[in-house]
Scaffold this active site. Structure first.
Site, PDB file in Angstrom:
ATOM      1  N   HIS A 199       0.874  -1.180   0.000  1.00  0.00           N
ATOM      2  CA  HIS A 199       0.000   0.000   0.000  1.00  0.00           C
ATOM      3  C   HIS A 199       0.908   1.225   0.000  1.00  0.00           C
ATOM      4  CE1 HIS A 199      -2.865  -2.777   2.229  1.00  0.00           C
ATOM      5  NE2 HIS A 199      -3.676  -2.251   1.337  1.00  0.00           N
ATOM      6  N   ASP A 227       1.821   1.992   3.570  1.00  0.00           N
ATOM      7  CA  ASP A 227       2.641   1.019   4.318  1.00  0.00           C
ATOM      8  C   ASP A 227       4.070   1.531   4.405  1.00  0.00           C
ATOM      9  OD1 ASP A 227       0.522  -0.769   4.396  1.00  0.00           O
ATOM     10  OD2 ASP A 227       1.236  -1.974   2.713  1.00  0.00           O
ATOM     11  N   GLU A 260     -10.806  -5.380  -5.886  1.00  0.00           N
ATOM     12  CA  GLU A 260     -10.855  -6.497  -4.929  1.00  0.00           C
ATOM     13  C   GLU A 260     -12.082  -6.359  -4.038  1.00  0.00           C
ATOM     14  OE1 GLU A 260      -7.331  -7.056  -2.545  1.00  0.00           O
ATOM     15  OE2 GLU A 260      -8.490  -8.036  -0.966  1.00  0.00           O
ATOM     16  N   HIS A 311     -12.168 -13.909   0.731  1.00  0.00           N
ATOM     17  CA  HIS A 311     -13.270 -12.950   0.606  1.00  0.00           C
ATOM     18  C   HIS A 311     -14.473 -13.574  -0.096  1.00  0.00           C
ATOM     19  CE1 HIS A 311     -10.358  -9.294   1.049  1.00  0.00           C
ATOM     20  NE2 HIS A 311     -10.379 -10.078   2.099  1.00  0.00           N
ATOM     21  N   ASP A 356      -5.406 -12.819  -4.706  1.00  0.00           N
ATOM     22  CA  ASP A 356      -4.909 -12.825  -3.314  1.00  0.00           C
ATOM     23  C   ASP A 356      -5.148 -14.201  -2.722  1.00  0.00           C
ATOM     24  OD1 ASP A 356      -4.070 -10.229  -3.364  1.00  0.00           O
ATOM     25  OD2 ASP A 356      -5.546  -9.461  -1.932  1.00  0.00           O
ATOM     26  N   ASP A 404      -7.914 -14.329   7.322  1.00  0.00           N
ATOM     27  CA  ASP A 404      -6.644 -14.257   6.582  1.00  0.00           C
ATOM     28  C   ASP A 404      -5.601 -15.289   7.020  1.00  0.00           C
ATOM     29  OD1 ASP A 404      -7.238 -12.243   4.737  1.00  0.00           O
ATOM     30  OD2 ASP A 404      -6.674 -10.630   6.114  1.00  0.00           O
ATOM     31  N   ASP A 423      -1.721 -12.601   0.497  1.00  0.00           N
ATOM     32  CA  ASP A 423      -2.431 -11.638   1.345  1.00  0.00           C
ATOM     33  C   ASP A 423      -3.075 -12.371   2.526  1.00  0.00           C
ATOM     34  OD1 ASP A 423      -3.493  -9.429   2.415  1.00  0.00           O
ATOM     35  OD2 ASP A 423      -5.037  -9.111   0.905  1.00  0.00           O
TER      36      ASP A 423
HETATM   37  C1  XLS Z   1      -8.284  -6.450   3.003  1.00  0.00           C
HETATM   38  C2  XLS Z   1      -7.686  -6.637   1.696  1.00  0.00           C
HETATM   39  C3  XLS Z   1      -6.464  -5.786   1.493  1.00  0.00           C
HETATM   40  C4  XLS Z   1      -6.216  -5.653   0.038  1.00  0.00           C
HETATM   41  C5  XLS Z   1      -5.319  -4.543  -0.344  1.00  0.00           C
HETATM   42  O1  XLS Z   1      -9.065  -7.209   3.475  1.00  0.00           O
HETATM   43  O2  XLS Z   1      -7.390  -7.977   1.493  1.00  0.00           O
HETATM   44  O3  XLS Z   1      -5.388  -6.301   2.192  1.00  0.00           O
HETATM   45  O4  XLS Z   1      -5.767  -6.848  -0.491  1.00  0.00           O
HETATM   46  O5  XLS Z   1      -5.753  -3.329   0.135  1.00  0.00           O
HETATM   47 MG    MG Z   2      -8.668 -10.949   3.554  1.00  0.00          MG
HETATM   48 MG    MG Z   3      -6.631  -8.820  -0.237  1.00  0.00          MG
END
Ligand code: XLS
Ligand code: MG
Ligand code: MG
Length: 428
Positions: free
Chosen positions: A92, A95, A224, A265, A290, A302, A332
């Site tokens: 990001h 970051d 995303e 997701h 991801d 995650d 990710d």
């Molecule tokens: C959050 C997302 C984030 C994106 C990038 O849940 O996965 O990490 O991949 O902003």
């Molecule tokens: Mg996630």
């Molecule tokens: Mg992500």
């Protein structure tokens, strides 16, 4: 290992003697080595796997959780990724660049340091993404009613495109998790989506300009989706909603915009990730992926790829390999807060990469498997009845063949657990 008898009321449940703090890393290192199955950094680098800055720098914090790990900078993360054999890095903007330095000289000094660090470690930047969810400026989302918020959002995504080109990235990701609301009634969804499209249009237009100036290809702009978190209601909650948005006519350059689905997701809303990916592939919009794992209908946990749903992951990769998607695969996920800073690289990232590679290669095995191949071909050949208007005849013609569905599922489990290579157990 020395043992001692358990006493009732003993605070330790194991028989082991305590492991002093200064011996714990050595124990973890010895056991992870004993696990075996690790690939060399050279092998790992052959796959288009990227490591995000934020995943490695994640300190274990959450709404109800204090951090458990120290802060780390990008120099450290890039060096560690290089040691493991993760060939690509993603970030990001915030970051690595403080919000108040974005677009300023200080930003370019940092970008310069990033370039040196990447070059010095033989790592490449694959993707950059603008953070449009964390800072207070996004309290009402990146496409808020106030025009100045939206203008600011445009400067952020345009700046990110510039940074991306400077770092040699090929992809940029947008995660509009703040595009929505907690309390209903105030937000007009149609206006909000129109405004959000304007932000994407601004990013694409800047991209076209810079790419022409630098003689580079334009970036792949990847949306995303996540069904919930951090907003309560999200306007683009699924990859399918995003496909509709891309095709809505609101985007000036829809061909530049595709998807970055995230495995978990899709699972979070109860979808079959493989089917969601299939729909993205059909639309020609699977740009970036991801990779992680987790549970259906839970929050965004995650977890590292393959730790929860290895069989589903094998199937996902069979689909991707069969249809020519070879990456990027972006790690990710979040190393659990129980994992130490040492463990983040020694165990968490190294094993995530190795599980991915193993599942990818297994997917290749599944595709080449003669039993699956013959069974699939037989199913596709069908029973061969000529009277296609007769339901009973068509049913009878396929009746025995349909058992192959379950046989194929069994064979895939065999491949996953190594039974296809003769691994058997016997109580005899
Ligand atoms: C959050 C997302 C984030 C994106 C990038 O849940 O996965 O990490 O991949 O902003
Ligand atoms: Mg996630
Ligand atoms: Mg992500």
């Amino acid at each position: 290992m020395e043992s001692r008898p358990a006493k009732s009321g003993d605070i330790r449940s194991s028989y082991m003697t305590p492991i002093p703090e200064n011996q714990q890393q050595a124990l973890v290192a010895r056991l992870i080595k004993a696990c075996g199955g690790a690939y060399s950094p050279e092998t790992r680098r052959k796959y288009f796997i990227s490591g995000p800055q934020w995943a490695a720098a994640y300190q274990g914090q959450a709404l109800f959780h204090a951090p458990t790990r120290p802060t780390v900078d990008f120099e450290f993360v890039i060096r560690k990724y290089a040691e493991i054999g993760i060939g690509y890095w993603a970030t990001h903007d915030t970051d690595v660049i403080p919000t108040d330095a974005l677009g300023k000289d200080r930003q370019w000094e940092i970008v310069d340091r990033i370039q040196k660090s990447l070059a010095g470690n033989g790592v490449r930047c694959s993707m950059v993404t603008a953070e449009t969810f964390h800072h207070a400026v996004w309290a009402a989302g990146p496409a808020a009613e106030a025009p100045e918020v939206r203008e600011y959002a445009k400067t952020r995504v345009q700046n990110m495109v510039e940074v991306g080109h400077e770092l040699g990235a090929g992809f940029t990701v947008y995660w509009p998790g703040s595009l929505g609301y907690y309390v209903q009634g105030a937000i007009d969804e149609i206006d909000t989506l129109r405004w959000y499209a304007e932000t994407l249009n601004a990013a694409c237009e800047r991209d076209i300009e810079i790419a022409a100036k630098k003689s580079r290809p334009v970036l792949k702009h990847c949306l995303e989706a996540k069904p919930f978190e951090p907003q309560a209601e999200i306007l683009l909650p699924t990859s399918d909603a995003m496909l509709a948005f891309i095709a809505s006519g609101l985007l000036k350059h829809p061909q530049m915009v595709g998807l970055n689905p995230e495995y978990l997701h899709e699972l979070m809303w109860g979808a079959a990730p493989r089917a969601a990916l299939a729909r993205a592939l059909l639309a020609g919009k699977l740009f970036h992926f991801d990779i992680n794992d987790g549970y259906r209908l839970k929050h965004d946990v995650d977890i590292g790829v393959g730790l929860v749903n290895p069989l589903d992951w094998l199937n996902v990769l069979v689909l991707l390999r069969s249809h020519g998607y070879n990456g990027p695969f972006n790690l990710d996920y979040k190393p659990p807060r129980t994992t130490s800073q040492f463990g983040v690289f020694e165990v968490s990232f190294a094993t995530a990469v190795d599980r991915f590679i193993t599942l990818w290669e297994m997917a290749g095995e599944a595709i080449a498997d003669p039993i699956i191949g013959e069974a699939t071909a037989a199913l596709r050949a069908g029973g061969g009845t000529t009277d296609v208007r007769d339901a009973e005849a068509v049913t009878r013609a396929n009746r025995e063949l349909l058992t192959l569905h379950e046989l194929i599922a069994h064979r895939l489990v065999q491949i996953l657990i190594g039974q296809h290579r003769g691994r058997v157990f016997s109580l005899g």
